[in-house]
Design an enzyme around this catalytic site. Sequence first.
Site, short mmCIF file in Angstrom:
data_model
loop_
_atom_site.label_atom_id
_atom_site.label_comp_id
_atom_site.label_asym_id
_atom_site.label_seq_id
_atom_site.Cartn_x
_atom_site.Cartn_y
_atom_site.Cartn_z
N LYS A 128 -102.23 -63.18 -20.61
CA LYS A 128 -101.02 -63.95 -21.03
C LYS A 128 -101.25 -65.46 -21.37
O LYS A 128 -100.68 -66.08 -22.27
CB LYS A 128 -100.24 -64.07 -19.69
CG LYS A 128 -99.50 -62.71 -19.23
CD LYS A 128 -98.24 -62.94 -18.06
CE LYS A 128 -97.73 -61.73 -17.68
NZ LYS A 128 -98.65 -60.62 -17.75
N ARG B 84 -97.62 -51.56 -26.67
CA ARG B 84 -97.32 -49.91 -26.64
C ARG B 84 -95.78 -49.38 -26.67
O ARG B 84 -95.21 -50.64 -26.93
CB ARG B 84 -98.00 -49.47 -24.99
CG ARG B 84 -97.38 -50.21 -24.07
CD ARG B 84 -97.71 -49.59 -22.69
NE ARG B 84 -97.61 -50.90 -21.61
CZ ARG B 84 -96.04 -50.87 -21.19
NH1 ARG B 84 -95.00 -50.12 -21.72
NH2 ARG B 84 -95.88 -51.69 -20.21
#
Length: 644
Positions: free
Chosen positions: A116, A294
């Site tokens: 992140k 994804r």
Amino acid sequence: MFRKILIANRGEIACRVIETCRRLGVATVAVHSDIDRAARHVAMADEAVSLGGASPAESYLRGDAIIEAAIKTGAQAIHPGYGFLSENPDFVDAVEAAGLVFIGPSADAIRAMGLKDAAKSLMEKAGVPVVPGYHGAAQDNLAAEADKIGYPVLIKAVAGGGGKGMRRVERAQDFAQELEAAQTEAQKAFGNADVLVEKYVSTPRHIEVQVFGDGNDAVHLFERDCSLQRRHQKVIEEAPAPGMTDEMRAAMGEAAVRAAKAVGYAGAGTVEFIVDASDGLRADRFYFMEMNTRLQVEHPVTEEITGVDLVEWQLRVASGEALPLLQDQLSITGHAFEARIYAEDVAAGFLPAIGTLGHLRFADGARIDTGVRPGDEISPHYDPMIAKLTVHGPDRAAALAQLTRALQATEIGGTVTNIGFLAALSQHEGFSVGEVDTGLIARDLDTLVETPAPCTRTQALAGIAALGLDGDAPEFAGFSLWGAEGQSVDLQFGEAEVTASITTLGPGQFRVEVGGETHQITRTQNAWTIGDDTIAARVWCDGRQGAVFWGNTYAFTVPDPLDRHSDAASDGLTRAPMPGLVRVVDVTAGQQVAKGDRLLVLEAMKMEHALRADADGIVADVMVEGGAQVVAGAPLVRIEAKDG
């Protein structure tokens, strides 16, 4: 297009991929653990290969075995689904090194977005707005960084997901304790204890944008609102986001596409934004949180409003085709909701549950993505999702009404579920008018988790089902030709026990006395008439457990008189609510504890659950050690009340 692919996943997402492959004429290979040998995804696939074991580490996380299975079966590509290996760049490298195609983004793109802190730095360079905070590598002075940002702050694992390694901190004096907890949880979950610190948005909405790239170009397929969350886990998702303006949609979409292009993205991905909704939805109040590299669990709502099959797009792009549609060819039609149906005990704090699905019936007209069938087991080794229920309507109000109807019409027997909670949430006044934020569930949790008490008519139907009098064969069950026959049965609804006395008056005709009321009941085919009212209730009973499905699910058990025991025998005893691994034991014999103190941590179904003291007292006995595997109901800790 590929001739054959292997699906490196299980459950509803494996079944979902197989459905698209069937339509496109692509052969499929399933993989499975030992306990999934007879699973729905295995039965649907053209071929299946065993990975052995039971836990994910022994089966679905074995990248080498999955690649070997693909080569052995002649598969040209591997679809990872989501979870497991879907965002593992080392697995992508291994797949490509074996001469196979990974149906998803490149390893470089996954690595770029996987941490992140690094992802946010990359997004800043790409002109994507990010939440004010500290995303640096140094971890030795985070408290000072939090002071600079200003409280409240959010601590987040840099390699995190699913709410693990995340803590909200309101005061500076609590920072050190919460930091330690977040780092410990992050290390266990991801093997990386590093965290970032950012400003906590006080009225947050979680809005994400579906993107799709082919490595050269990228488009967005509009937004999804995922603000209805509990402990950072999504509960109900919808598309498009309520209250979204054309200006903000364009700004968020363009930012998401910039994010995808910054890493040369290929395949389906989601760019997640946190939105400050304190002053409505504004184009200058959204911030990048992370990119999921994804397909997302909630992708069906996007498919419903765009008419796009995202799995088909994945297959086409991975096989070398360009994007099927350009941005100006995409549009929104209507509104869609998705609810995640889980086997979980809502009343016990949403604890994951197990059980055999003795009865399973979904609502007509709803899209159901599921990996289970009647008779299947909900295993403690995997996520306890039963199904995703998705509805689509011409507008938000119509779609929401369909959602409520579909949830109320869904029948699941054999395990506790969150269907009642979802139905209550779909009727929440604020949610109904689009006033949503990530704190809604927490604010109204007590109301949302209330279990409706069964009326005497419901109890009467349960009694008929418990005695097996609801079926058609034999037609005269419970009735003798020379007169009415009476029977009685004890029933337990949660903590409440009732006795139903049933007299069979004729085929499908009963008089039931329960709770001080008497009901005349007639059964004709699938309808029940109680007094003058014909109701659309259904009943199910298998042995000592059953349910009445009538707007809500009223689960009941038939107590075994030989298995009753004194409450005093178990007074003060904390038992395992489910099978699991004891991670940490926090108490020792002789230790004083207060109500709410943590006794131990049990890991089950990929989550950690803190078991706490029910009352003040002294620990009399600790019957388990850290690292022990325990079965449901196993005694763990016994606490004696303080004298006086």
